[in-house]
Design a protein around this motif. Structure first.
Motif: not given
Length: 150
Positions: A78-107
Motif C-alpha cells: 500500500k505504501d508503494g514498496t515491493d516486498p519481493g524486491a526488498l527481500r531480494k535486495a536484503e538477500r544480496a546485501e547479506r551475501q555481500a557482507q558474507r563475502a566481505r567477512a571472508k576477506a582479509f586485509r594486509l597493511v
C-alpha cells in the motif's frame, strides 16, 4: 462463504496427490504439498503484476504469525514498496557482507611493520617479524625476485 480455518484444521490438513491451497484471506494461503509439507504463501499485485512471497512453513510459523506478516506486507504494498524486491535486495546485501567477512586485509606501515586483519582477529607483526616472514617466503621460492608474478 467458508469459515476461516483455525490452527487445528490446518494441522490436520492431509496431503493429496497434487499440491492444493487452503485460503486464509487477503492473499494469504497455506500450500499443502504431496509430501506433506505445508508452506505459507502470500499473493499480491504490484505495478500491475501478480507476485508471490514465501512466508515460511507451518507449524514453524503459526496462523497468527502468518496473518501478522501478511498485514505488514500488505501495508508495504500500500505504501508503494515491493516486498519481493526488498527481500531480494536484503538477500544480496547479506551475501555481500558474507563475502566481505571472508576477506582479509594486509597493511604495511612506513616502518615495515605488517598488520593482517581478518573479520575475527588482527595480527600485528613488528618490522623484525615482517622481515623474517618475508625472508621465509622468498626462501621457499628461490627463483622469485621479490615480486609477485605478473
Amino acid at each position: 462463504m467458508d469459515a476461516k480455518p483455525d490452527a487445528a484444521s490446518l494441522a490436520a490438513a492431509p496431503a493429496k496427490s497434487k499440491p492444493y491451497k487452503i485460503t486464509i484471506g487477503q492473499g494469504l494461503y497455506l500450500l499443502v504439498n504431496p509430501n506433506g509439507s505445508k508452506l505459507w504463501r502470500f499473493k499480491y499485485r504490484f505495478a500491475g503484476q501478480e507476485k508471490g512471497l514465501a512466508m515460511g512453513s507451518f507449524p514453524a510459523i503459526s496462523l497468527e504469525q502468518a496473518i501478522q506478516a501478511r498485514d505488514e506486507t500488505r501495508a508495504m504494498v500500500k505504501d508503494g514498496t515491493d516486498p519481493g524486491a526488498l527481500r531480494k535486495a536484503e538477500r544480496a546485501e547479506r551475501q555481500a557482507q558474507r563475502a566481505r567477512a571472508k576477506a582479509f586485509r594486509l597493511v604495511m606501515t612506513l616502518d615495515n611493520a605488517l598488520t593482517i586483519e581478518t573479520p575475527n582477529q588482527i595480527l600485528r607483526l613488528t618490522p623484525e617479524q615482517t622481515a623474517a616472514v618475508r625472508a621465509f617466503l622468498l626462501a621457499a621460492d628461490p627463483e622469485s625476485n621479490g615480486h609477485a608474478p605478473d
